[in-house]
Design a protein around this motif. Structure first.
Motif, mmCIF file in Angstrom:
data_model
loop_
_atom_site.group_PDB
_atom_site.id
_atom_site.type_symbol
_atom_site.label_atom_id
_atom_site.label_comp_id
_atom_site.label_asym_id
_atom_site.label_seq_id
_atom_site.Cartn_x
_atom_site.Cartn_y
_atom_site.Cartn_z
ATOM 1 N N MET A 117 0.853 -1.184 0.000
ATOM 2 C CA MET A 117 0.000 0.000 0.000
ATOM 3 C C MET A 117 0.895 1.242 0.000
ATOM 4 S SD MET A 117 -3.005 0.847 2.671
ATOM 5 C CE MET A 117 -4.093 2.211 2.427
ATOM 6 N N SER A 118 0.694 2.112 -0.995
ATOM 7 C CA SER A 118 1.563 3.291 -1.123
ATOM 8 C C SER A 118 1.176 4.358 -0.116
ATOM 9 C CB SER A 118 1.470 3.858 -2.544
ATOM 10 O OG SER A 118 0.152 4.265 -2.805
ATOM 11 N N LYS A 119 2.178 5.119 0.291
ATOM 12 C CA LYS A 119 1.928 6.204 1.236
ATOM 13 C C LYS A 119 1.174 7.330 0.537
ATOM 14 C CE LYS A 119 6.325 5.379 3.544
ATOM 15 N NZ LYS A 119 7.635 5.945 3.866
ATOM 16 N N GLN A 120 0.374 8.047 1.294
ATOM 17 C CA GLN A 120 -0.350 9.173 0.719
ATOM 18 C C GLN A 120 0.606 10.354 0.558
ATOM 19 O OE1 GLN A 120 -3.804 10.319 2.896
ATOM 20 N NE2 GLN A 120 -4.327 11.983 1.499
ATOM 21 N N GLN A 121 0.597 10.917 -0.634
ATOM 22 C CA GLN A 121 1.463 12.070 -0.923
ATOM 23 C C GLN A 121 0.922 13.308 -0.191
ATOM 24 O OE1 GLN A 121 4.146 12.568 -2.917
ATOM 25 N NE2 GLN A 121 4.339 10.559 -3.854
ATOM 26 N N PRO A 122 1.828 14.159 0.333
ATOM 27 C CA PRO A 122 1.347 15.409 0.929
ATOM 28 C C PRO A 122 0.816 16.330 -0.170
ATOM 29 C CG PRO A 122 3.738 15.381 0.833
ATOM 30 C CD PRO A 122 3.281 14.030 0.410
ATOM 31 N N SER A 123 -0.094 17.189 0.196
ATOM 32 C CA SER A 123 -0.645 18.130 -0.786
ATOM 33 C C SER A 123 0.400 19.195 -1.105
ATOM 34 C CB SER A 123 -1.906 18.795 -0.234
ATOM 35 O OG SER A 123 -1.562 19.669 0.839
ATOM 36 N N ARG A 124 0.212 19.873 -2.215
ATOM 37 C CA ARG A 124 1.146 20.948 -2.596
ATOM 38 C C ARG A 124 1.133 22.061 -1.543
ATOM 39 N NH1 ARG A 124 3.562 19.927 -7.112
ATOM 40 N NH2 ARG A 124 2.608 18.626 -8.695
ATOM 41 N N GLU A 125 -0.010 22.291 -0.945
ATOM 42 C CA GLU A 125 -0.108 23.316 0.104
ATOM 43 C C GLU A 125 0.727 22.921 1.316
ATOM 44 O OE1 GLU A 125 -2.700 22.003 -1.488
ATOM 45 O OE2 GLU A 125 -3.262 23.743 -2.718
ATOM 46 N N GLN A 126 0.692 21.630 1.679
ATOM 47 C CA GLN A 126 1.489 21.158 2.811
ATOM 48 C C GLN A 126 2.992 21.266 2.501
ATOM 49 O OE1 GLN A 126 -0.345 17.251 2.970
ATOM 50 N NE2 GLN A 126 -1.199 17.683 5.012
ATOM 51 N N VAL A 127 3.357 20.909 1.280
ATOM 52 C CA VAL A 127 4.766 20.991 0.877
ATOM 53 C C VAL A 127 5.229 22.437 0.916
ATOM 54 C CG1 VAL A 127 6.364 20.697 -1.062
ATOM 55 C CG2 VAL A 127 4.723 18.890 -0.513
ATOM 56 N N LEU A 128 4.411 23.354 0.407
ATOM 57 C CA LEU A 128 4.764 24.774 0.407
ATOM 58 C C LEU A 128 4.897 25.297 1.834
ATOM 59 C CD1 LEU A 128 5.259 27.307 -1.283
ATOM 60 C CD2 LEU A 128 2.801 27.741 -1.234
ATOM 61 N N ALA A 129 3.994 24.879 2.714
ATOM 62 C CA ALA A 129 4.054 25.313 4.109
ATOM 63 C C ALA A 129 5.330 24.802 4.779
ATOM 64 C CB ALA A 129 2.817 24.820 4.862
ATOM 65 N N GLN A 130 5.717 23.551 4.495
ATOM 66 C CA GLN A 130 6.961 22.996 5.057
ATOM 67 C C GLN A 130 8.173 23.782 4.568
ATOM 68 O OE1 GLN A 130 6.809 18.940 3.739
ATOM 69 N NE2 GLN A 130 5.472 18.256 5.406
ATOM 70 N N SER A 131 8.161 24.133 3.285
ATOM 71 C CA SER A 131 9.278 24.893 2.716
ATOM 72 C C SER A 131 9.381 26.268 3.350
ATOM 73 C CB SER A 131 9.114 25.021 1.194
ATOM 74 O OG SER A 131 9.132 23.757 0.575
ATOM 75 N N LYS A 132 8.242 26.938 3.504
ATOM 76 C CA LYS A 132 8.237 28.278 4.119
ATOM 77 C C LYS A 132 8.730 28.221 5.559
ATOM 78 C CE LYS A 132 4.725 30.659 1.387
ATOM 79 N NZ LYS A 132 3.387 31.286 1.399
ATOM 80 N N ALA A 133 8.315 27.192 6.297
ATOM 81 C CA ALA A 133 8.748 27.045 7.691
ATOM 82 C C ALA A 133 10.248 26.806 7.754
ATOM 83 C CB ALA A 133 7.993 25.897 8.360
ATOM 84 N N ALA A 134 10.768 25.995 6.823
ATOM 85 C CA ALA A 134 12.203 25.710 6.802
ATOM 86 C C ALA A 134 13.006 26.963 6.480
ATOM 87 C CB ALA A 134 12.504 24.607 5.780
ATOM 88 N N VAL A 135 12.505 27.778 5.541
ATOM 89 C CA VAL A 135 13.190 29.033 5.189
ATOM 90 C C VAL A 135 13.190 29.983 6.381
ATOM 91 C CG1 VAL A 135 13.074 31.099 3.745
ATOM 92 C CG2 VAL A 135 12.785 28.843 2.713
ATOM 93 N N ALA A 136 12.062 30.062 7.098
ATOM 94 C CA ALA A 136 11.975 30.944 8.271
ATOM 95 C C ALA A 136 12.982 30.525 9.336
ATOM 96 C CB ALA A 136 10.555 30.923 8.831
ATOM 97 N N ARG A 137 13.114 29.207 9.578
ATOM 98 C CA ARG A 137 14.095 28.708 10.563
ATOM 99 C C ARG A 137 15.511 29.046 10.113
ATOM 100 N NH1 ARG A 137 12.701 22.732 10.412
ATOM 101 N NH2 ARG A 137 14.940 22.617 10.624
ATOM 102 N N PHE A 138 15.771 28.901 8.809
ATOM 103 C CA PHE A 138 17.102 29.190 8.274
ATOM 104 C C PHE A 138 17.440 30.663 8.476
ATOM 105 C CE2 PHE A 138 20.258 30.370 5.243
ATOM 106 C CZ PHE A 138 21.032 29.255 5.005
ATOM 107 N N LYS A 139 16.484 31.532 8.178
ATOM 108 C CA LYS A 139 16.747 32.980 8.258
ATOM 109 C C LYS A 139 16.916 33.464 9.690
ATOM 110 C CE LYS A 139 15.225 34.594 3.811
ATOM 111 N NZ LYS A 139 14.460 35.582 3.066
ATOM 112 N N ARG A 140 16.397 32.721 10.630
ATOM 113 C CA ARG A 140 16.662 33.072 12.029
ATOM 114 C C ARG A 140 18.141 32.839 12.348
ATOM 115 N NH1 ARG A 140 11.448 30.932 12.991
ATOM 116 N NH2 ARG A 140 12.250 28.880 13.586
ATOM 117 N N GLY A 141 18.718 31.797 11.744
ATOM 118 C CA GLY A 141 20.134 31.487 11.979
ATOM 119 C C GLY A 141 21.079 32.316 11.128
#
Length: 199
Positions: free
Chosen positions: A1-25
């Motif tokens: 049984m294949s895993k459910q792919q995250p939605s594009r909105e979820q992927v975009l939100a993860q990317s934005k959160a990662a960029v925000a963490r990076f810019k804090r550093g």
């Protein structure tokens, strides 16, 4: 049984959160001159931050090279793509921030981090040609390719000094040097015409 792919909105939100963490550093591009400075940047970033080393030395296009030009390293944010599921080749890719380390030529006394915010280009003419020609910048790209050909001719001339003047190889190498120099000059002349013909 294949895993459910995250939605594009979820992927975009993860990317934005990662960029925000990076810019804090690392809020902005920053010159790095010591291992201690680099260690401080690494300690401020998430441990899973990818690392990307700049392939070419870069500089501002209008930089005038002289004795006051120095080479330095700049730490900056750069994008990297990674799959949401490394085990699934068809998974969605998300853009994540990576720590870029790029060598930059700057005029002595200038802030290399600020300089990095301006448009920069590879110092090497061959690398510039590789960037410009596929994008249709024939004028600049052909001129850069001509510069690379001229550099080959110059290197051959330096090597030819070790060949005895009365050896056939000396004559052959110098004939090819002359041809390369002539080819470089013809390319420089045709560059703007080629650009005009392509438009």
């Amino acid at each position: 049984m294949s895993k459910q792919q995250p939605s594009r909105e979820q992927v975009l939100a993860q990317s934005k959160a990662a960029v925000a963490r990076f810019k804090r550093g690392l809020p902005a591009a920053r010159e790095v001159t010591t291992t201690g400075e680099l260690a401080a940047i690494l300690a401020a970033l998430p441990a899973d931050t990818p690392l990307s080393l700049g392939e070419h030395i870069v500089a501002r296009p209008d930089l005038s090279y002289g004795t006051d030009v120095v080479q330095t390293v700049v730490a900056h944010i750069t994008p990297s793509a990674e799959p949401t599921d490394p085990d699934d080749p068809d998974s969605i890719y998300r853009m994540m921030p990576a720590l870029g380390l790029t060598t930059v030529y700057v005029t002595q006394g200038h802030d290399a981090g600020e300089e990095f915010e301006h448009p920069l280009q590879p110092v090497d003419s061959w690398a510039r040609a590789e960037e410009r020609l596929p994008d249709g910048d024939l004028d600049g790209g052909i001129r850069d390719a001509a510069g690379a050909v001229a550099n080959i001719a110059r290197l051959l001339a330096e090597g030819a000094e070790f060949i005895p003047d009365d050896h056939d190889a000396h004559t052959t190498v110098h004939v090819e040097i002359t041809r390369l120099e002539a080819a470089a000059e013809r390319l420089r002349k045709i560059a703007p015409v080629a650009q005009e013909a392509s438009e």
